[in-house]
Motif scaffolding. Structure first.
Motif, PDB file in Angstrom:
ATOM      1  N   THR A  22       7.366  13.438  -7.077  1.00 54.71           N
ATOM      2  CA  THR A  22       8.628  12.809  -7.505  1.00 54.71           C
ATOM      3  C   THR A  22       8.142  11.548  -5.991  1.00 54.71           C
ATOM      4  O   THR A  22       8.639  10.779  -5.708  1.00 54.71           O
ATOM      5  CB  THR A  22       9.658  13.193  -7.455  1.00 54.71           C
ATOM      6  OG1 THR A  22       9.886  13.839  -8.548  1.00 54.71           O
ATOM      7  CG2 THR A  22      11.199  12.842  -6.907  1.00 54.71           C
ATOM      8  N   TYR A  23       8.503  12.594  -4.745  1.00 55.96           N
ATOM      9  CA  TYR A  23       7.980  12.407  -3.184  1.00 55.96           C
ATOM     10  C   TYR A  23       7.147  10.747  -3.683  1.00 55.96           C
ATOM     11  O   TYR A  23       7.808  10.155  -3.298  1.00 55.96           O
ATOM     12  CB  TYR A  23       8.025  13.091  -2.372  1.00 55.96           C
ATOM     13  CG  TYR A  23       7.063  12.591  -1.168  1.00 55.96           C
ATOM     14  CD1 TYR A  23       8.373  11.597  -0.359  1.00 55.96           C
ATOM     15  CD2 TYR A  23       6.109  13.191  -1.227  1.00 55.96           C
ATOM     16  CE1 TYR A  23       7.718  11.445   0.803  1.00 55.96           C
ATOM     17  CE2 TYR A  23       5.565  12.068  -0.044  1.00 55.96           C
ATOM     18  CZ  TYR A  23       6.696  11.335   0.919  1.00 55.96           C
ATOM     19  OH  TYR A  23       5.524  10.486   2.263  1.00 55.96           O
ATOM     20  N   LYS A  24       6.577  11.224  -4.301  1.00 54.78           N
ATOM     21  CA  LYS A  24       4.907  10.111  -3.991  1.00 54.78           C
ATOM     22  C   LYS A  24       4.878   9.018  -5.128  1.00 54.78           C
ATOM     23  O   LYS A  24       5.853   7.727  -4.722  1.00 54.78           O
ATOM     24  CB  LYS A  24       3.580  10.747  -4.261  1.00 54.78           C
ATOM     25  CG  LYS A  24       3.404  11.925  -3.803  1.00 54.78           C
ATOM     26  CD  LYS A  24       1.391  11.930  -4.235  1.00 54.78           C
ATOM     27  CE  LYS A  24       1.175  12.866  -3.530  1.00 54.78           C
ATOM     28  NZ  LYS A  24      -0.011  14.298  -3.489  1.00 54.78           N
ATOM     29  N   LEU A  25       5.901   8.897  -5.889  1.00 48.28           N
ATOM     30  CA  LEU A  25       6.156   8.224  -7.175  1.00 48.28           C
ATOM     31  C   LEU A  25       7.210   7.015  -5.820  1.00 48.28           C
ATOM     32  O   LEU A  25       7.437   6.393  -5.864  1.00 48.28           O
ATOM     33  CB  LEU A  25       6.835   8.827  -8.034  1.00 48.28           C
ATOM     34  CG  LEU A  25       7.614   7.289  -9.450  1.00 48.28           C
ATOM     35  CD1 LEU A  25       6.431   6.841  -9.640  1.00 48.28           C
ATOM     36  CD2 LEU A  25       8.787   8.574 -10.501  1.00 48.28           C
ATOM     37  N   ILE A  26       8.532   7.881  -5.863  1.00 47.93           N
ATOM     38  CA  ILE A  26       9.979   7.064  -5.127  1.00 47.93           C
ATOM     39  C   ILE A  26       9.032   6.641  -4.135  1.00 47.93           C
ATOM     40  O   ILE A  26       9.549   5.272  -3.615  1.00 47.93           O
ATOM     41  CB  ILE A  26      10.609   8.402  -4.820  1.00 47.93           C
ATOM     42  CG1 ILE A  26      11.115   8.613  -6.227  1.00 47.93           C
ATOM     43  CG2 ILE A  26      11.828   7.497  -3.502  1.00 47.93           C
ATOM     44  CD1 ILE A  26      12.112   7.859  -6.985  1.00 47.93           C
ATOM     45  N   CYS A  27       7.993   7.268  -2.961  1.00 47.44           N
ATOM     46  CA  CYS A  27       7.646   6.115  -2.057  1.00 47.44           C
ATOM     47  C   CYS A  27       6.380   4.820  -1.889  1.00 47.44           C
ATOM     48  O   CYS A  27       6.994   3.843  -1.824  1.00 47.44           O
ATOM     49  CB  CYS A  27       6.527   7.588  -1.619  1.00 47.44           C
ATOM     50  SG  CYS A  27       7.905   8.433  -0.317  1.00 47.44           S
ATOM     51  N   GLU A  28       6.764   5.684  -3.524  1.00 45.88           N
ATOM     52  CA  GLU A  28       5.402   3.223  -4.009  1.00 45.88           C
ATOM     53  C   GLU A  28       6.784   3.102  -3.911  1.00 45.88           C
ATOM     54  O   GLU A  28       6.660   1.567  -4.144  1.00 45.88           O
ATOM     55  CB  GLU A  28       4.422   4.150  -4.849  1.00 45.88           C
ATOM     56  CG  GLU A  28       3.337   4.736  -4.621  1.00 45.88           C
ATOM     57  CD  GLU A  28       2.419   5.876  -5.508  1.00 45.88           C
ATOM     58  OE1 GLU A  28       2.537   4.676  -6.668  1.00 45.88           O
ATOM     59  OE2 GLU A  28       1.806   5.779  -5.681  1.00 45.88           O
ATOM     60  N   ALA A  29       7.091   3.434  -5.431  1.00 45.04           N
ATOM     61  CA  ALA A  29       7.899   2.327  -5.388  1.00 45.04           C
ATOM     62  C   ALA A  29       9.344   1.556  -4.741  1.00 45.04           C
ATOM     63  O   ALA A  29       9.753   0.283  -4.727  1.00 45.04           O
ATOM     64  CB  ALA A  29       9.376   3.427  -6.522  1.00 45.04           C
ATOM     65  N   THR A  30       9.898   2.493  -3.720  1.00 49.53           N
ATOM     66  CA  THR A  30      10.353   1.731  -2.900  1.00 49.53           C
ATOM     67  C   THR A  30       9.322   0.982  -1.767  1.00 49.53           C
ATOM     68  O   THR A  30      10.389  -0.260  -0.919  1.00 49.53           O
ATOM     69  CB  THR A  30      11.296   2.837  -1.795  1.00 49.53           C
ATOM     70  OG1 THR A  30      12.392   1.618  -0.955  1.00 49.53           O
ATOM     71  CG2 THR A  30      10.855   4.243  -0.504  1.00 49.53           C
ATOM     72  N   SER A  31       8.364   1.247  -1.608  1.00 46.23           N
ATOM     73  CA  SER A  31       7.400   0.581  -0.657  1.00 46.23           C
ATOM     74  C   SER A  31       7.215  -0.888  -0.983  1.00 46.23           C
ATOM     75  O   SER A  31       6.719  -1.470  -0.140  1.00 46.23           O
ATOM     76  CB  SER A  31       6.538   1.135  -0.480  1.00 46.23           C
ATOM     77  OG  SER A  31       6.234   2.295   0.430  1.00 46.23           O
ATOM     78  N   SER A  39      13.666   4.672   4.612  1.00 45.61           N
ATOM     79  CA  SER A  39      14.353   3.880   3.403  1.00 45.61           C
ATOM     80  C   SER A  39      13.552   4.954   2.621  1.00 45.61           C
ATOM     81  O   SER A  39      13.651   5.388   1.145  1.00 45.61           O
ATOM     82  CB  SER A  39      13.861   2.446   2.999  1.00 45.61           C
ATOM     83  OG  SER A  39      14.310   1.511   3.574  1.00 45.61           O
ATOM     84  N   LYS A  40      12.452   5.450   2.172  1.00 47.72           N
ATOM     85  CA  LYS A  40      11.787   6.178   1.899  1.00 47.72           C
ATOM     86  C   LYS A  40      12.577   7.629   1.611  1.00 47.72           C
ATOM     87  O   LYS A  40      12.383   8.215   0.719  1.00 47.72           O
ATOM     88  CB  LYS A  40      10.236   6.367   2.248  1.00 47.72           C
ATOM     89  CG  LYS A  40       9.345   5.410   2.007  1.00 47.72           C
ATOM     90  CD  LYS A  40       8.008   5.620   3.252  1.00 47.72           C
ATOM     91  CE  LYS A  40       7.511   4.732   2.987  1.00 47.72           C
ATOM     92  NZ  LYS A  40       5.776   5.217   2.975  1.00 47.72           N
ATOM     93  N   MET A  41      12.708   8.334   2.385  1.00 46.46           N
ATOM     94  CA  MET A  41      13.838   8.961   3.273  1.00 46.46           C
ATOM     95  C   MET A  41      14.970   9.191   2.165  1.00 46.46           C
ATOM     96  O   MET A  41      15.148  10.057   1.200  1.00 46.46           O
ATOM     97  CB  MET A  41      13.883   9.602   4.193  1.00 46.46           C
ATOM     98  CG  MET A  41      14.920  11.145   4.339  1.00 46.46           C
ATOM     99  SD  MET A  41      15.012  11.732   5.564  1.00 46.46           S
ATOM    100  CE  MET A  41      15.773  13.248   5.022  1.00 46.46           C
ATOM    101  N   GLY A  42      15.780   8.281   2.395  1.00 42.13           N
ATOM    102  CA  GLY A  42      16.520   8.142   1.298  1.00 42.13           C
ATOM    103  C   GLY A  42      16.697   7.392   0.143  1.00 42.13           C
ATOM    104  O   GLY A  42      17.454   8.363  -0.964  1.00 42.13           O
ATOM    105  N   CYS A  43      16.147   7.041  -0.525  1.00 42.70           N
ATOM    106  CA  CYS A  43      15.106   6.808  -1.910  1.00 42.70           C
ATOM    107  C   CYS A  43      14.858   8.660  -2.304  1.00 42.70           C
ATOM    108  O   CYS A  43      15.241   8.668  -3.159  1.00 42.70           O
ATOM    109  CB  CYS A  43      14.410   5.827  -1.714  1.00 42.70           C
ATOM    110  SG  CYS A  43      15.025   4.553  -2.195  1.00 42.70           S
ATOM    111  N   PHE A  44      13.974   9.061  -2.057  1.00 43.86           N
ATOM    112  CA  PHE A  44      13.515  10.980  -2.302  1.00 43.86           C
ATOM    113  C   PHE A  44      14.782  11.592  -2.752  1.00 43.86           C
ATOM    114  O   PHE A  44      15.289  12.369  -3.066  1.00 43.86           O
ATOM    115  CB  PHE A  44      12.817  11.411  -1.097  1.00 43.86           C
ATOM    116  CG  PHE A  44      12.348  12.434  -1.540  1.00 43.86           C
ATOM    117  CD1 PHE A  44      11.913  12.960  -2.400  1.00 43.86           C
ATOM    118  CD2 PHE A  44      12.959  13.336  -1.220  1.00 43.86           C
ATOM    119  CE1 PHE A  44      11.227  13.873  -3.355  1.00 43.86           C
ATOM    120  CE2 PHE A  44      12.139  14.949  -1.012  1.00 43.86           C
ATOM    121  CZ  PHE A  44      11.324  15.114  -2.073  1.00 43.86           C
TER     122      PHE A  44
END
Length: 177
Positions: A22-31, A39-44
């Protein structure tokens, strides 16, 4: 980017992704638009909170669970410190006047979670979110997305539903999921 995370989180849930996946997916999406670690942490945090809301149907338990995550696996101490207030046990008792409205992801996330833990139903939750002020469209949209999964469709006030454009079309689509 927080406003665009809901479909990615629903995908993670449906696919039964692990926390790390989930972390990897969310980081790719927010990036795509917001690649900064904050931003990555907030979205995670949002993703994990939403996963817990769906599982527990309880905003307070969901808050407890995101506070128990070991964020040092994924993020720097400097970034984690920025979310310190939200990740402390006493956040549930924070006074509304301490919810800052800057439009920054950290403040937006705090506003959303504050609204969810203090609202007792769909309407009250959205009213709290919007009445916090400032970036009301963003906070309201994000809160509404989570509240829509927390409460039933029957709890959405008819006076709000009656104003929807293409209401039948939207209800038809939402009933499929």
């Amino acid at each position: 980017s927080l406003m665009r995370m809901l479909p990615f989180v629903l995908y993670a849930i449906k696919s039964k992704l692990s926390e790390e996946s989930t972390y990897k997916l969310i980081c790719e999406a927010t990036s795509l638009t917001h690649a900064h670690e904050v931003s990555k942490m907030g979205c995670f945090i949002y993703a994990e909170y939403l996963k817990n809301i769906i599982e527990t149907k309880n905003p307070v338990i969901s808050l407890d669970r995101i506070q128990d995550i070991d964020y040092t696996i994924y993020f720097s101490e400097e970034t984690i410190d920025k979310y310190d207030e939200l990740l402390q046990d006493n956040f549930i008792f924070i006074d509304e006047k301490h919810i800052s409205q800057s439009g920054y992801i950290i403040e937006t996330l705090k506003s959303v979670i504050y609204s969810l833990i203090h609202g007792k139903n769909f309407e009250e939750t959205l009213n709290i979110a919007i009445n916090l002020g400032y970036d009301t469209d963003t906070v309201g949209a994000i809160t509404g997305g989570i509240a829509g999964l927390l409460y039933t469709q029957k709890e959405i006030p008819e006076k709000w539903l009656s104003k929807l454009r293409k209401k039948e079309y939207l209800l038809n689509i939402s009933s499929r999921y």
